[in-house]
Design a protein around this motif. Structure first.
Motif, PDB file in Angstrom:
ATOM      1  N   GLY A 276      -1.396  44.828  65.144  1.00  9.78           N
ATOM      2  CA  GLY A 276      -1.739  45.241  63.787  1.00  9.78           C
ATOM      3  C   GLY A 276      -3.238  45.358  63.533  1.00  9.78           C
ATOM      4  N   TRP A 277      -3.593  45.470  62.261  1.00 10.02           N
ATOM      5  CA  TRP A 277      -4.963  45.859  61.901  1.00 10.02           C
ATOM      6  C   TRP A 277      -6.007  44.805  62.278  1.00 10.02           C
ATOM      7  CZ3 TRP A 277      -7.923  43.178  58.273  1.00 10.02           C
ATOM      8  CH2 TRP A 277      -7.237  42.241  57.485  1.00 10.02           C
ATOM      9  N   LEU A 278      -5.670  43.527  62.272  1.00  7.45           N
ATOM     10  CA  LEU A 278      -6.645  42.513  62.680  1.00  7.45           C
ATOM     11  C   LEU A 278      -6.959  42.628  64.172  1.00  7.45           C
ATOM     12  CD1 LEU A 278      -5.513  39.338  60.700  1.00  7.45           C
ATOM     13  CD2 LEU A 278      -7.558  40.720  60.332  1.00  7.45           C
ATOM     14  N   ALA A 279      -5.956  42.905  64.981  1.00  6.30           N
ATOM     15  CA  ALA A 279      -6.178  43.099  66.408  1.00  6.30           C
ATOM     16  C   ALA A 279      -6.896  44.406  66.684  1.00  6.30           C
ATOM     17  CB  ALA A 279      -4.845  43.064  67.151  1.00  6.30           C
ATOM     18  N   GLN A 280      -6.743  45.398  65.799  1.00  8.64           N
ATOM     19  CA  GLN A 280      -7.377  46.700  65.986  1.00  8.64           C
ATOM     20  C   GLN A 280      -8.847  46.719  65.591  1.00  8.64           C
ATOM     21  OE1 GLN A 280      -4.083  48.648  63.626  1.00  8.64           O
ATOM     22  NE2 GLN A 280      -4.409  50.268  65.130  1.00  8.64           N
ATOM     23  N   LEU A 281      -9.341  45.645  65.002  1.00 11.85           N
ATOM     24  CA  LEU A 281     -10.748  45.608  64.597  1.00 11.85           C
ATOM     25  C   LEU A 281     -11.686  45.807  65.775  1.00 11.85           C
ATOM     26  CD1 LEU A 281     -10.725  42.645  62.029  1.00 11.85           C
ATOM     27  CD2 LEU A 281     -11.019  45.073  61.517  1.00 11.85           C
ATOM     28  N   GLY A 282     -11.205  45.543  66.986  1.00 13.36           N
ATOM     29  CA  GLY A 282     -12.040  45.725  68.163  1.00 13.36           C
ATOM     30  C   GLY A 282     -12.360  47.176  68.436  1.00 13.36           C
ATOM     31  N   TYR A 283     -11.334  47.975  68.731  1.00 15.93           N
ATOM     32  CA  TYR A 283     -11.599  49.365  69.115  1.00 15.93           C
ATOM     33  C   TYR A 283     -11.746  50.309  67.924  1.00 15.93           C
ATOM     34  CZ  TYR A 283      -6.700  50.776  68.291  1.00 15.93           C
ATOM     35  OH  TYR A 283      -5.485  51.065  67.720  1.00 15.93           O
ATOM     36  N   ARG A 284     -11.309  49.883  66.749  1.00 18.29           N
ATOM     37  CA  ARG A 284     -11.461  50.756  65.587  1.00 18.29           C
ATOM     38  C   ARG A 284     -12.734  50.482  64.801  1.00 18.29           C
ATOM     39  NH1 ARG A 284      -6.877  53.742  63.659  1.00 18.29           N
ATOM     40  NH2 ARG A 284      -8.019  53.883  61.698  1.00 18.29           N
ATOM     41  N   GLY A 286     -15.268  48.273  66.153  1.00 19.30           N
ATOM     42  CA  GLY A 286     -16.326  47.821  67.049  1.00 19.30           C
ATOM     43  C   GLY A 286     -16.628  46.340  66.963  1.00 19.30           C
ATOM     44  N   LEU A 287     -15.676  45.529  66.475  1.00 21.37           N
ATOM     45  CA  LEU A 287     -15.880  44.087  66.343  1.00 21.37           C
ATOM     46  C   LEU A 287     -15.280  43.365  67.556  1.00 21.37           C
ATOM     47  CD1 LEU A 287     -15.056  43.610  62.543  1.00 21.37           C
ATOM     48  CD2 LEU A 287     -17.301  43.847  63.626  1.00 21.37           C
ATOM     49  N   GLY A 288     -15.987  43.445  68.673  1.00 26.92           N
ATOM     50  CA  GLY A 288     -15.542  42.775  69.886  1.00 26.92           C
ATOM     51  C   GLY A 288     -14.159  43.230  70.322  1.00 26.92           C
ATOM     52  N   HIS A 289     -13.272  42.282  70.535  1.00 29.95           N
ATOM     53  CA  HIS A 289     -11.893  42.576  70.909  1.00 29.95           C
ATOM     54  C   HIS A 289     -10.947  42.451  69.729  1.00 29.95           C
ATOM     55  CE1 HIS A 289     -12.779  42.798  75.206  1.00 29.95           C
ATOM     56  NE2 HIS A 289     -13.530  41.709  75.058  1.00 29.95           N
ATOM     57  N   GLY A 290     -11.470  42.403  68.524  1.00 32.49           N
ATOM     58  CA  GLY A 290     -10.627  42.217  67.362  1.00 32.49           C
ATOM     59  C   GLY A 290     -10.170  40.773  67.260  1.00 32.49           C
ATOM     60  N   ALA A 291      -9.174  40.527  66.447  1.00 30.77           N
ATOM     61  CA  ALA A 291      -8.633  39.177  66.296  1.00 30.77           C
ATOM     62  C   ALA A 291      -7.849  38.812  67.553  1.00 30.77           C
ATOM     63  CB  ALA A 291      -7.740  39.092  65.066  1.00 30.77           C
ATOM     64  N   VAL A 292      -8.248  37.733  68.208  1.00 31.85           N
ATOM     65  CA  VAL A 292      -7.597  37.276  69.437  1.00 31.85           C
ATOM     66  C   VAL A 292      -7.134  35.839  69.222  1.00 31.85           C
ATOM     67  CG1 VAL A 292      -7.855  36.822  71.894  1.00 31.85           C
ATOM     68  CG2 VAL A 292      -9.037  38.777  70.855  1.00 31.85           C
ATOM     69  N   ASP A 293      -5.866  35.603  69.401  1.00 34.67           N
ATOM     70  CA  ASP A 293      -5.288  34.270  69.201  1.00 34.67           C
ATOM     71  C   ASP A 293      -4.447  33.951  70.421  1.00 34.67           C
ATOM     72  OD1 ASP A 293      -4.145  31.938  68.402  1.00 34.67           O
ATOM     73  OD2 ASP A 293      -3.477  32.641  66.453  1.00 34.67           O
TER      74      ASP A 293
END
Length: 356
Positions: A276-284, A286-293
């Motif tokens: 989802g959108w928190l994980a997509q913050l990386g490639y969409r 440019g915030l690192g790899h997005g939310a990683v848990d």
């Protein structure tokens, strides 16, 4: 309260409860019919269907989507004629056999994932022992029963729609599903908003396939993933049973547990673990790899802690826990006698049993 008044009160609760159960049953029936009508399945005993299933998003079978890996599941393979086969035909056949055999790694990963899920499932016994050891003896059975009922109730909600909301769109964004389970290519439908980036269809909000594990959710890899994600969902819901022990009714706990498994946990889980959108913050963005848990510190424990904090604040402290001067009154915990008749904490008793 007299016996007659108790019976009247029980009848009233039953009448009110039937309305909720009726609505839940109606919703489950509608979702089941919808999933059944849209389901398309392929089976390994039909080579034509196995090579080009209408509901299979990729032609290269991983062995996870309802088929056993065979040479016929390898694209471009045709059975060579023993009398007319050339060296090239035999090389192609050997390569197809090797590709089909390599897919057995998914079976090994399936077994390990299931074993890991069973170990997480056993946490339920630990929660039950800890919580009953920290409350008064008169409420021990109530709290213990909630710790085991939350598993069935949460799993019901997760089975109906929770898994679809959380993992139904794993391949609906550019992140993709777990490669160790074959990528779960059938879980590919995601509700999104915004423009397309890197091949996706927008910011992922929730999955839209896999209701009741039917349709594209009727897949061995998806079912393995269902059990693994379900036991973590149950851990989230169980955290609240300890925070609200001795202070909430069984009917409130009943409704809460179903909603956690069906809506609350899956939506946030989709944003982080479901592509989802928190994980997509990386490639969409440019915030690192997005939310990683990695181990659930956010999806499981932070969410469970937040739910526990809110519900405990709404219910308030235990009656008699604090005096008029604000000081804490000690509450005697539930005793658990050992073999010698001594009372010990259930957690200590479990350790003694494990040590033999």
């Amino acid at each position: 309260m007299s016996t007659s008044r108790k019976r009247v009160e029980v009848c009233r609760i039953w009448v009110r409860g039937r309305r909720w159960l009726g609505l839940l049953a109606l919703g489950a029936l509608v979702l089941s019919l919808f999933s059944t009508l849209t389901a398309t399945r392929a089976y390994a005993d039909d080579p034509a269907a196995a090579s080009a299933a209408p509901s299979d998003p990729v032609p290269d079978k991983t062995g996870a989507f309802q088929t056993t890996p065979t040479t016929y599941s390898v694209p471009g393979y045709t059975k060579p004629d023993p009398d007319k086969a050339t060296t090239k035909d035999l090389a192609t056949a050997v390569d197809a056999v090797a590709q089909a055999s390599s897919h057995s790694i998914y079976s090994i990963n399936f077994v390990w994932t299931l074993v890991a899920g069973f170990l997480v499932m056993f946490m339920q016994a630990g929660f039950a022992l800890v919580e009953t050891g920290l409350i008064r003896a008169k409420n021990a059975s109530h709290t213990f029963s909630m710790n085991f009922m939350v598993y069935a109730l949460g799993m019901f909600g997760f089975f109906v729609c929770g898994f679809a909301f959380m993992c139904g769109g794993l391949n609906g964004t550019a992140i993709g599903g777990p490669a160790s389970l074959g990528g779960t290519p059938t879980l590919h439908s995601m509700m999104t908003v915004g423009s397309s980036v890197n091949g996706d269809s927008g910011w992922g909000l929730m999955g839209t396939t896999g209701f009741f594990l039917t349709g594209n959710g009727y897949d061995s890899a998806a079912i393995v993933l269902f059990l693994f994600m379900m036991v973590f969902m149950d851990t989230t819901a169980t955290i609240v049973t300890g925070a609200c022990a001795e202070r909430w009714s069984f009917k409130s706990f009943f409704i809460f547990s179903i909603f956690v498994g069906a809506f609350i946990y899956p939506l946030f889980g989709c944003w982080v673990w479901g592509g989802g959108w928190l994980a997509q913050l990386g490639y969409r963005a440019g915030l690192g790899h997005g939310a990683v848990d990695y181990a659930g510190s956010g999806v499981v424990h932070l969410q469970g802690g937040a739910l526990a904090l809110v519900t405990a604040w709404m219910i308030g402290p235990r009656i008699g826990k604090y005096g008029k001067d604000g000081k804490v009154n000690a509450n005697r915990a539930a005793p658990h006698p050992d073999g010698a008749g001594r009372h010990v904490h259930p957690g200590v008793r479990l350790v003694r049993i494990q040590r033999g």
